[in-house]
Scaffold this active site. Sequence first.
Site, PDB file in Angstrom:
ATOM      1  N   ARG A  88      14.863  48.664 -39.424  1.00 14.17           N
ATOM      2  CA  ARG A  88      16.092  48.580 -38.617  1.00 14.17           C
ATOM      3  C   ARG A  88      17.322  48.575 -39.518  1.00 14.17           C
ATOM      4  O   ARG A  88      18.340  49.183 -39.198  1.00 14.17           O
ATOM      5  CB  ARG A  88      16.112  47.327 -37.735  1.00 14.17           C
ATOM      6  CG  ARG A  88      15.120  47.318 -36.593  1.00 14.17           C
ATOM      7  CD  ARG A  88      15.451  48.272 -35.445  1.00 14.17           C
ATOM      8  NE  ARG A  88      15.055  49.629 -35.630  1.00 14.17           N
ATOM      9  CZ  ARG A  88      13.823  50.145 -35.469  1.00 14.17           C
ATOM     10  NH1 ARG A  88      12.812  49.387 -35.144  1.00 14.17           N
ATOM     11  NH2 ARG A  88      13.603  51.430 -35.639  1.00 14.17           N
ATOM     12  N   GLU A  91      17.805  52.007 -40.681  1.00 13.07           N
ATOM     13  CA  GLU A  91      18.337  52.775 -39.560  1.00 13.07           C
ATOM     14  C   GLU A  91      19.818  52.449 -39.321  1.00 13.07           C
ATOM     15  O   GLU A  91      20.634  53.346 -39.077  1.00 13.07           O
ATOM     16  CB  GLU A  91      17.518  52.465 -38.309  1.00 13.07           C
ATOM     17  CG  GLU A  91      17.953  53.213 -37.068  1.00 13.07           C
ATOM     18  CD  GLU A  91      17.103  52.830 -35.874  1.00 13.07           C
ATOM     19  OE1 GLU A  91      16.653  53.758 -35.193  1.00 13.07           O
ATOM     20  OE2 GLU A  91      16.899  51.617 -35.621  1.00 13.07           O
ATOM     21  N   SER A 114      30.536  44.885 -53.769  1.00 11.93           N
ATOM     22  CA  SER A 114      29.587  44.389 -54.758  1.00 11.93           C
ATOM     23  C   SER A 114      28.347  43.815 -54.085  1.00 11.93           C
ATOM     24  O   SER A 114      28.425  43.147 -53.063  1.00 11.93           O
ATOM     25  CB  SER A 114      30.238  43.300 -55.613  1.00 11.93           C
ATOM     26  OG  SER A 114      29.291  42.738 -56.507  1.00 11.93           O
TER      27      SER A 114
END
Length: 147
Positions: A88, A91, A114
């Site tokens: 996920r 994605e 960062s």
Amino acid sequence: MAIAEITEKLLAAKKAKGISFEDLEKIVGCDETWIASVIYRQASASTEEAEKIVTALGLPAELAEPLTVPPMKGSLEPVIPTDPLVYRFYEIMQVYGVPVKAVIHEKFGDGIMSAIDFSIEVDKVPDPKGDRVQVTMCGKFLPYKKW
């Protein structure tokens, strides 16, 4: 995901003792997500922090030293994750990565966030339609140098 032998030992002890990452946060004095990253060998601990982790898990003291060695970060395999929850996040970056990058550049200029001067927190947000996962990332903005 290939898991280091030491990680397997730490996780087995954590499960056997019924200790949560939140419990370890209280013992070690560092955020639960950071402690999980040490256990999964994506971060290194100080000697004191490592000793607190292995002591809390009831493991031999010699397992603390490897937790202080800087790990090979980001070395989880395969490149595209297959675990549904980890996927996920992959994605999310596929869908929202470029738009988020555009918003960051609009607000800060050309640079990066960062992952070294960085923190991440996971919280549970109650919702009548089903509890929600809230992930908060906070990283220092690093502008690209011009020369």
